[in-house]
Write a protein that holds these residues in place. Structure first.
Motif, PDB file in Angstrom:
ATOM      1  N   MET A  96       0.857  -1.179   0.000  1.00  0.00           N
ATOM      2  CA  MET A  96       0.000   0.000   0.000  1.00  0.00           C
ATOM      3  C   MET A  96       0.894   1.230   0.000  1.00  0.00           C
ATOM      4  O   MET A  96       1.841   1.307   0.767  1.00  0.00           O
ATOM      5  CB  MET A  96      -0.894  -0.035   1.235  1.00  0.00           C
ATOM      6  CG  MET A  96      -1.753   1.176   1.393  1.00  0.00           C
ATOM      7  SD  MET A  96      -3.081   1.018   2.600  1.00  0.00           S
ATOM      8  CE  MET A  96      -2.211   0.815   4.105  1.00  0.00           C
TER       9      MET A  96
ATOM     10  N   ILE B  11      -5.152  -5.483   7.107  1.00  0.00           N
ATOM     11  CA  ILE B  11      -5.772  -5.159   5.823  1.00  0.00           C
ATOM     12  C   ILE B  11      -5.265  -6.088   4.727  1.00  0.00           C
ATOM     13  O   ILE B  11      -6.038  -6.670   3.978  1.00  0.00           O
ATOM     14  CB  ILE B  11      -5.506  -3.682   5.460  1.00  0.00           C
ATOM     15  CG1 ILE B  11      -6.102  -2.773   6.531  1.00  0.00           C
ATOM     16  CG2 ILE B  11      -6.067  -3.356   4.082  1.00  0.00           C
ATOM     17  CD1 ILE B  11      -5.627  -1.341   6.460  1.00  0.00           C
ATOM     18  N   TYR B  12      -3.945  -6.231   4.643  1.00  0.00           N
ATOM     19  CA  TYR B  12      -3.311  -7.070   3.629  1.00  0.00           C
ATOM     20  C   TYR B  12      -2.947  -8.402   4.278  1.00  0.00           C
ATOM     21  O   TYR B  12      -1.931  -8.513   4.946  1.00  0.00           O
ATOM     22  CB  TYR B  12      -2.043  -6.400   3.096  1.00  0.00           C
ATOM     23  CG  TYR B  12      -2.312  -5.128   2.360  1.00  0.00           C
ATOM     24  CD1 TYR B  12      -2.520  -5.147   0.987  1.00  0.00           C
ATOM     25  CD2 TYR B  12      -2.359  -3.901   3.013  1.00  0.00           C
ATOM     26  CE1 TYR B  12      -2.773  -3.977   0.288  1.00  0.00           C
ATOM     27  CE2 TYR B  12      -2.607  -2.728   2.321  1.00  0.00           C
ATOM     28  CZ  TYR B  12      -2.810  -2.780   0.964  1.00  0.00           C
ATOM     29  OH  TYR B  12      -3.060  -1.621   0.282  1.00  0.00           O
TER      30      TYR B  12
ATOM     31  N   GLU C 282      -1.383  -2.606   8.759  1.00  0.00           N
ATOM     32  CA  GLU C 282      -1.341  -3.131   7.392  1.00  0.00           C
ATOM     33  C   GLU C 282      -1.584  -4.634   7.349  1.00  0.00           C
ATOM     34  O   GLU C 282      -2.215  -5.147   6.440  1.00  0.00           O
ATOM     35  CB  GLU C 282      -0.011  -2.804   6.721  1.00  0.00           C
ATOM     36  CG  GLU C 282       0.066  -1.383   6.231  1.00  0.00           C
ATOM     37  CD  GLU C 282       1.320  -1.105   5.438  1.00  0.00           C
ATOM     38  OE1 GLU C 282       2.207  -1.979   5.348  1.00  0.00           O
ATOM     39  OE2 GLU C 282       1.409  -0.001   4.899  1.00  0.00           O
ATOM     40  N   LYS C 283      -1.103  -5.361   8.361  1.00  0.00           N
ATOM     41  CA  LYS C 283      -1.288  -6.817   8.384  1.00  0.00           C
ATOM     42  C   LYS C 283      -2.749  -7.196   8.571  1.00  0.00           C
ATOM     43  O   LYS C 283      -3.160  -8.284   8.215  1.00  0.00           O
ATOM     44  CB  LYS C 283      -0.435  -7.436   9.484  1.00  0.00           C
ATOM     45  CG  LYS C 283       1.036  -7.367   9.173  1.00  0.00           C
ATOM     46  CD  LYS C 283       1.873  -7.964  10.277  1.00  0.00           C
ATOM     47  CE  LYS C 283       3.336  -7.805   9.938  1.00  0.00           C
ATOM     48  NZ  LYS C 283       4.195  -8.282  11.022  1.00  0.00           N
TER      49      LYS C 283
ATOM     50  N   VAL D  34      -7.833   3.455   2.844  1.00  0.00           N
ATOM     51  CA  VAL D  34      -8.482   2.161   2.697  1.00  0.00           C
ATOM     52  C   VAL D  34      -9.945   2.316   3.093  1.00  0.00           C
ATOM     53  O   VAL D  34     -10.270   3.050   4.030  1.00  0.00           O
ATOM     54  CB  VAL D  34      -7.784   1.061   3.534  1.00  0.00           C
ATOM     55  CG1 VAL D  34      -7.844   1.349   5.009  1.00  0.00           C
ATOM     56  CG2 VAL D  34      -8.366  -0.306   3.248  1.00  0.00           C
TER      57      VAL D  34
ATOM     58  N   ARG E  60       1.993   4.955   0.871  1.00  0.00           N
ATOM     59  CA  ARG E  60       1.839   5.679   2.129  1.00  0.00           C
ATOM     60  C   ARG E  60       0.681   6.678   2.107  1.00  0.00           C
ATOM     61  O   ARG E  60       0.049   6.893   3.118  1.00  0.00           O
ATOM     62  CB  ARG E  60       3.130   6.422   2.493  1.00  0.00           C
ATOM     63  CG  ARG E  60       4.239   5.527   2.884  1.00  0.00           C
ATOM     64  CD  ARG E  60       3.976   4.714   4.119  1.00  0.00           C
ATOM     65  NE  ARG E  60       3.723   5.559   5.270  1.00  0.00           N
ATOM     66  CZ  ARG E  60       2.999   5.189   6.299  1.00  0.00           C
ATOM     67  NH1 ARG E  60       2.431   4.021   6.327  1.00  0.00           N
ATOM     68  NH2 ARG E  60       2.813   5.990   7.316  1.00  0.00           N
TER      69      ARG E  60
ATOM     70  N   VAL F 118      -8.881   0.411  -1.989  1.00  0.00           N
ATOM     71  CA  VAL F 118      -7.815   1.364  -1.689  1.00  0.00           C
ATOM     72  C   VAL F 118      -7.702   2.395  -2.803  1.00  0.00           C
ATOM     73  O   VAL F 118      -8.053   2.130  -3.950  1.00  0.00           O
ATOM     74  CB  VAL F 118      -6.448   0.661  -1.479  1.00  0.00           C
ATOM     75  CG1 VAL F 118      -6.449  -0.178  -0.220  1.00  0.00           C
ATOM     76  CG2 VAL F 118      -6.064  -0.184  -2.669  1.00  0.00           C
TER      77      VAL F 118
ATOM     78  N   ARG G 198      -4.681   7.206   5.199  1.00  0.00           N
ATOM     79  CA  ARG G 198      -3.301   6.903   5.560  1.00  0.00           C
ATOM     80  C   ARG G 198      -3.198   5.995   6.789  1.00  0.00           C
ATOM     81  O   ARG G 198      -2.753   6.408   7.854  1.00  0.00           O
ATOM     82  CB  ARG G 198      -2.506   8.194   5.799  1.00  0.00           C
ATOM     83  CG  ARG G 198      -2.387   9.065   4.578  1.00  0.00           C
ATOM     84  CD  ARG G 198      -1.505  10.278   4.809  1.00  0.00           C
ATOM     85  NE  ARG G 198      -1.667  10.915   6.097  1.00  0.00           N
ATOM     86  CZ  ARG G 198      -2.494  11.909   6.374  1.00  0.00           C
ATOM     87  NH1 ARG G 198      -3.265  12.393   5.427  1.00  0.00           N
ATOM     88  NH2 ARG G 198      -2.556  12.437   7.568  1.00  0.00           N
TER      89      ARG G 198
ATOM     90  N   GLU H  30       1.220   1.926   9.682  1.00  0.00           N
ATOM     91  CA  GLU H  30       1.915   0.722   9.223  1.00  0.00           C
ATOM     92  C   GLU H  30       1.569  -0.479  10.091  1.00  0.00           C
ATOM     93  O   GLU H  30       1.543  -1.605   9.627  1.00  0.00           O
ATOM     94  CB  GLU H  30       3.427   0.936   9.241  1.00  0.00           C
ATOM     95  CG  GLU H  30       3.935   1.731   8.068  1.00  0.00           C
ATOM     96  CD  GLU H  30       5.451   1.823   8.076  1.00  0.00           C
ATOM     97  OE1 GLU H  30       6.112   0.799   8.354  1.00  0.00           O
ATOM     98  OE2 GLU H  30       5.970   2.910   7.807  1.00  0.00           O
TER      99      GLU H  30
END
Length: 120
Positions: free
Chosen positions: A1, A90-91, A87-88, A7, A3, A50, A81, A84
């Motif tokens: 993703m 989401i992805y 992120e795990k 989302v 920066r 996204v 934004r 970080e």
């Protein structure tokens, strides 16, 4: 993703409703469909999109409206934004339609492969 990306998450009730919501989201704004994640219980699916903040907001609104044609939308949210650290969430491998990128090889992995090749 990237920066600067936002989302959007749309929790639709029922897979058919989720598919219609995803279709509406990607047709209404310049967003990328990351995929969907089946939630535990009540037949809910979370659609993940996204893009830039404005486009994600428009896509989430269109998806939420599309859910009304089906069994409905439990909730929706736009995160501008994301940190970080999340992120795990989401992805991940549970997201249907999203392929996890391969882990970059470490120097130890490369050396191990070279040793295996030399032994053969």
């Amino acid at each position: 993703m990237d920066r600067g990306e936002a989302v959007g998450l749309i929790e639709a009730i029922g897979l058919a409703t989720a598919i219609e919501a995803a279709d509406a989201a990607v047709k209404s704004a310049n967003v990328r469909l990351l995929g969907y994640e089946a939630c535990r219980g009540d037949g809910m699916s979370t659609i993940k999109v996204v893009g830039d903040v404005g486009a994600v907001k428009a896509a989430v609104e269109a998806a939420t409206a599309a859910c009304a044609k089906g069994r409905g939308c439990w909730t929706s949210i736009v995160i501008a934004r994301p940190s970080e650290g999340i992120e795990k969430l989401i992805y991940n491998r549970q997201t249907v339609g999203y392929t996890m990128p391969e882990e970059p090889e470490t120097e130890a992995d490369i050396e191990e492969k070279q040793e295996e090749t030399e032994e053969e």
